[in-house]
Design an enzyme around this catalytic site. Structure first.
Site, short mmCIF file in Angstrom:
data_model
loop_
_atom_site.label_atom_id
_atom_site.label_comp_id
_atom_site.label_asym_id
_atom_site.label_seq_id
_atom_site.Cartn_x
_atom_site.Cartn_y
_atom_site.Cartn_z
N ARG A 1 -77.59 -12.60 11.66
CA ARG A 1 -77.79 -11.64 12.75
C ARG A 1 -76.74 -10.54 12.64
O ARG A 1 -75.81 -10.61 11.85
CB ARG A 1 -77.67 -12.33 14.11
CG ARG A 1 -78.65 -13.46 14.35
CD ARG A 1 -78.55 -14.00 15.77
NE ARG A 1 -77.23 -14.54 16.07
CZ ARG A 1 -76.87 -15.03 17.26
NH1 ARG A 1 -77.73 -15.03 18.25
NH2 ARG A 1 -75.66 -15.50 17.45
N GLY A 2 -76.87 -9.54 13.48
CA GLY A 2 -75.83 -8.55 13.68
C GLY A 2 -75.48 -7.72 12.45
O GLY A 2 -76.34 -7.35 11.65
N ASP B 1 -75.00 -18.82 6.23
CA ASP B 1 -74.83 -18.81 7.69
C ASP B 1 -75.08 -20.21 8.21
O ASP B 1 -75.80 -20.99 7.59
CB ASP B 1 -75.80 -17.82 8.33
CG ASP B 1 -75.35 -17.33 9.70
OD1 ASP B 1 -75.27 -18.16 10.64
OD2 ASP B 1 -75.06 -16.13 9.83
N ASP C 1 -71.57 -24.59 7.20
CA ASP C 1 -70.56 -24.51 8.24
C ASP C 1 -69.29 -24.01 7.57
O ASP C 1 -68.62 -24.75 6.85
CB ASP C 1 -70.33 -25.88 8.86
CG ASP C 1 -69.21 -25.89 9.90
OD1 ASP C 1 -68.60 -24.83 10.14
OD2 ASP C 1 -68.94 -26.98 10.44
N ASN D 1 -68.45 -11.51 5.94
CA ASN D 1 -68.75 -10.94 7.26
C ASN D 1 -68.64 -11.95 8.40
O ASN D 1 -68.39 -11.57 9.54
CB ASN D 1 -70.17 -10.36 7.24
CG ASN D 1 -70.67 -10.03 8.62
OD1 ASN D 1 -70.34 -8.99 9.19
ND2 ASN D 1 -71.48 -10.91 9.20
N TYR E 1 -58.36 -13.98 18.24
CA TYR E 1 -59.25 -13.12 17.45
C TYR E 1 -58.46 -12.03 16.75
O TYR E 1 -58.61 -11.82 15.53
CB TYR E 1 -60.31 -12.51 18.36
CG TYR E 1 -61.28 -11.59 17.66
CD1 TYR E 1 -62.31 -12.11 16.89
CD2 TYR E 1 -61.17 -10.20 17.77
CE1 TYR E 1 -63.22 -11.27 16.24
CE2 TYR E 1 -62.07 -9.36 17.12
CZ TYR E 1 -63.08 -9.91 16.36
OH TYR E 1 -63.96 -9.08 15.71
N LYS F 1 -57.87 -11.56 12.67
CA LYS F 1 -58.34 -10.37 11.97
C LYS F 1 -57.17 -9.62 11.30
O LYS F 1 -57.34 -9.00 10.25
CB LYS F 1 -59.09 -9.45 12.92
CG LYS F 1 -60.42 -10.03 13.40
CD LYS F 1 -61.37 -10.34 12.24
CE LYS F 1 -62.75 -10.75 12.70
NZ LYS F 1 -63.68 -10.99 11.58
N PRO G 1 -64.12 -2.51 12.08
CA PRO G 1 -65.01 -1.88 13.05
C PRO G 1 -64.40 -1.86 14.44
O PRO G 1 -63.60 -2.72 14.81
CB PRO G 1 -66.26 -2.77 13.02
CG PRO G 1 -66.13 -3.59 11.78
CD PRO G 1 -64.67 -3.76 11.56
N GLY G 2 -64.83 -0.87 15.21
CA GLY G 2 -64.50 -0.83 16.62
C GLY G 2 -65.59 -1.50 17.42
O GLY G 2 -66.08 -2.56 17.05
#
Length: 248
Positions: A19-20, A40, A61, A88, A154, A158, A184-185
């Site tokens: 997704r995404g 995924d 996983d 990703n 988080y 990152k 990314p923002g």
């Protein structure tokens, strides 16, 4: 994108692509001629997306080191090699510094950072053995550079992705392997969707000189550039995709 085939015959692995952002990255690679394997944990969405775009799906996983190694090796076997790895996959949970459970911290790092180390180890070893170089693109975040209230685990995970990217670029460059990160923002995807209200979306949009939030195509476009010959002198970079919200 009409007529663009920069990746004709290239072999690409994309994690977290059910997704995404990851889903759009995988789709764009296929559109430009690549053979793609999606890794995924979400079997239903992952298989459906892979079938829709003409990719292959492998369930894994990524918090499990051994399972991750097996999945990447299976993907490389399916593709008869690997030219591009897109790391990703990630997870987002909210808690303050004082409230963050160390176990939640570990869980976040397991998927957001440690899995990237494991996938990179396996893919880079295959690239080195093939002797043709390759590209690794890691998804970091604007939070790696700015932090984010309620995002301590988080943001830290990152920031670690950015550090991992730089070290990998230093060590793998001699083999012709380029390693970069994207930061990314605000991008409207399923991740964190329950935290968004129209008021928040309008507020976040105001932070960008462009007056809007990011799209999955904004991020996917950069991923493909960094993986392509057009980006062949980029390595060790943490490139902002923030619409000007972050400029360093």
């Amino acid at each position: 994108m009409t007529g663009m085939r920069r990746f004709e015959g290239s072999r690409v692995i994309v994690t977290g692509a059910a997704r995404g952002i990851g889903a759009r990255i995988a789709e764009r690679f296929v559109h430009e001629g690549a053979r793609v394997v999606i890794l995924d944990w979400n079997a239903e969405a992952g298989r459906a997306h892979a079938e829709r775009i003409g990719a292959t799906f492998i369930q894994v996983d990524l918090s499990d080191n051994d399972a991750t190694k097996r999945a990447v090796r299976a993907a490389i076997e399916e593709l008869s090699g690997v030219d591009v790895l897109i790391n990703n996959a990630g997870m987002l949970r909210f808690a303050s510094v004082l409230e963050t459970d160390p176990d939640e911290w570990d869980a976040m790092f397991a998927v957001n950072t440690r899995a990237m180390l494991v996938t990179t180890q396996v893919a880079a070893a295959a690239m080195i053995a093939a002797g043709q170089g390759g590209a690794v693109v890691n998804l970091a975040s604007m939070a790696a550079k700015t932090g984010g209230e309620g995002q301590v685990a988080y943001a830290a995970s990152k920031a670690a992705v950015v550090a991992l990217t730089r070290v990998a670029a230093l060590e793998l460059g001699e083999h012709g392997i380029r390693v970069n990160a994207m930061c990314p923002g605000y991008v409207l995807t399923e991740m964190g969707a329950d935290t968004r209200t129209p008021e928040k979306v309008a507020l976040w949009s105001s932070y960008s000189p462009l007056g809007r939030l990011g799209t999955t195509d904004d991020v996917a476009g950069l991923a493909l550039f960094l993986a392509s010959c057009d980006g062949e002198y980029f390595t060790g970079q943490a490139v902002n995709v923030t619409g000007g919200m972050v400029m360093h």
